[in-house]
Structure formats: C-alpha cells, structure tokens
Write a protein that holds these residues in place. Sequence first.
Motif, short mmCIF file in Angstrom:
data_model
loop_
_atom_site.label_atom_id
_atom_site.label_comp_id
_atom_site.label_asym_id
_atom_site.label_seq_id
_atom_site.Cartn_x
_atom_site.Cartn_y
_atom_site.Cartn_z
N LEU A 111 0.91 -1.35 0.10
CA LEU A 111 -0.07 0.16 -0.02
C LEU A 111 0.97 1.20 -0.10
CD1 LEU A 111 -2.64 -1.10 2.51
CD2 LEU A 111 -3.08 -0.38 0.13
N ARG A 115 0.40 3.61 -3.05
CA ARG A 115 -0.54 5.00 -2.99
C ARG A 115 0.49 6.23 -2.53
NH1 ARG A 115 -5.27 4.85 0.12
NH2 ARG A 115 -4.11 6.06 1.80
N VAL A 119 -1.15 5.83 5.16
CA VAL A 119 -2.00 5.04 5.67
C VAL A 119 -2.93 5.88 6.78
CG1 VAL A 119 -2.77 2.96 7.25
CG2 VAL A 119 -0.96 2.86 5.28
N PHE A 124 -10.05 2.60 3.81
CA PHE A 124 -9.84 1.46 3.45
C PHE A 124 -11.18 0.55 3.29
CE2 PHE A 124 -5.86 3.39 4.92
CZ PHE A 124 -4.91 2.97 3.76
N LEU A 140 -4.00 -1.70 10.09
CA LEU A 140 -4.53 -0.18 9.36
C LEU A 140 -5.06 0.62 10.18
CD1 LEU A 140 -6.23 -1.63 6.18
CD2 LEU A 140 -4.07 -0.49 6.32
N GLY A 145 -5.54 4.40 10.07
CA GLY A 145 -6.40 4.65 8.83
C GLY A 145 -7.95 4.15 9.29
N VAL A 147 -11.10 2.16 8.73
CA VAL A 147 -11.34 0.76 7.94
C VAL A 147 -12.82 0.32 8.00
CG1 VAL A 147 -10.70 -1.90 8.08
CG2 VAL A 147 -9.16 -0.18 8.81
N CYS A 180 -15.14 4.72 -2.64
CA CYS A 180 -13.67 4.08 -2.24
C CYS A 180 -12.65 4.07 -3.11
CB CYS A 180 -14.34 2.55 -1.96
SG CYS A 180 -13.25 1.69 -1.00
N THR A 182 -9.53 2.83 -2.04
CA THR A 182 -8.56 1.81 -1.89
C THR A 182 -9.53 0.30 -1.33
OG1 THR A 182 -6.72 3.09 -1.15
CG2 THR A 182 -6.39 0.72 -0.83
#
Length: 261
Positions: A111, A115, A119, A124, A140, A145, A147, A180, A182
């Motif tokens: 990632l 990217r 993160v 995600f 994550l 991040g 999620v 979305c 990713t």
Amino acid sequence: MCLTFCVAGRDPRQQAAAAALRRAGCRVVGAAEAGQADCVLFPAAQERINDETARILQAARPGTLLLAGRPGAALRRAAREADLPLADYFQYPELEALNAVPTAEGCLALLLELRRRTVWGGDFLVLGYGRVGRALAERLRLLGGGVTVAARSAVQRAEAQGAGCRVEALAELPALLPGCDTVVNTIPALVLPRTLLQMLPRGALVLDLASRPGGVDLASAEQLGVRVEPAPGLPGRYAPETAGTLVAQAALHLLQDRREA
C-alpha cells in the motif's frame, strides 16, 4: 526429530525453511540427493512440474512424504502417478494463523508503494474478515487508517465491529464502492466482477490478496481501466525469512502429528 529433508527451489523462503530445518536438527539435501530424503519440501503455490521437481519425483523412495503449500493440479497429479503421499502444509492451522501476520505486513508495504498517501488518515475497504482480513484491519487502524470491513458472515461483521471497524454486508458493495479509493480483497472467491468494478471511482486501487484464481475479474478490470494489483504470496515476497521459518515449523509439527496419529 532426526529427519532428512530434500528442499526444492532456491528462492529466499525455501532457503530460510532449509536453515530452520537445520537448526531443528534435520539433515537438508538438494535435488541430487532426493533418494535419501524422508520428506520433500516444495515451494508454495507450485503450478508446474519443472526439471528439478521431475528429478526429485523420479528419485524419491517409496513412501517419501511430499509437502507443498497449496499445490497446483500438475503437482498433485505427478504425486499420484509417482504413488507418493502429498500433504498441503497450508492446511495446518498453525501456519494459516501465523502466516496472516507477514501477509498483513506485506500488504502494508505494498500500500505504501502504490499509494501516494499515508495509511494515516486514509479510508480502506477490506473484503473478508478471516485471519488475514483481521490482521490487516487491526494494523491499518493502529496506523491511523479508517477501515470498513465487508463480510458475508454476521459473526465476522460483529467481530470486526467489536474491534473498532465500520462494517457492512457484502451485499452492500454497490453502495460502498463509488466512494472507495482503496479496496483490499482477502476472499478466495469472485467478489469483484465487472458489474461491481465499474462502480469504483477513477484512480481507485484494488489489492487482491486471495490465492489463485483470486477474487477480482482481472480481464474486466483491464478493460475498465481499474488499477488492480494481484498480490498472493506476500510473505515470501516481503518477509521470506519469517515465511520460510513458519513453513519449516509447520512441516515439523505436521510430521509429528502424523507420527502420533
């Protein structure tokens, strides 16, 4: 456990497995000495019979145990023709559980490569909440991040919610995908066909961690211009020493269980 292993292949994961077997007191030989081996350790996801594999199968003594990770049809057929027992070390629960860690860490590395953002602060969508999905979602979130987990199982969705993730049923993907950028798939079934891929926004990234044939319609993704990165075998790619050591440990424990059965 004093055993002789023939370790096939020369990639870093196999070399690490050989080193771990030696540390455990086993003798390790190459293809030229396959006739002396009690067991043969093949690489993971071997799809074809190469020259080395053919020599090993020809030289192996009757009863020699073949160990492979998710062996392809060609290796399974060759084992039957050679009348040699074949075991899949990825069927050993210990390896499945521990292998999720280098898989998740490899996904993080990928990632960061693909990217252009951290993160931290990202959003995600993780498809599936088995061992790999759980390990990935946890990491994550620890890195900051956001999620969302989409899973068929209500139990898995409840577990993901309890771990601090947003959750949705897989049936809700048509509503989720347009926003979305990713997506990480861990489900070894076709969950992203053309009808869903075309809902992703321009520039979206899809990582497919599922073992072959994966969970993404790759032909449609190419036609639609969706960026998909098939990424099976991440442990061997990003953490070969850890991955090889785990394979060796699983092989030894599998053999011990067979002896005690």
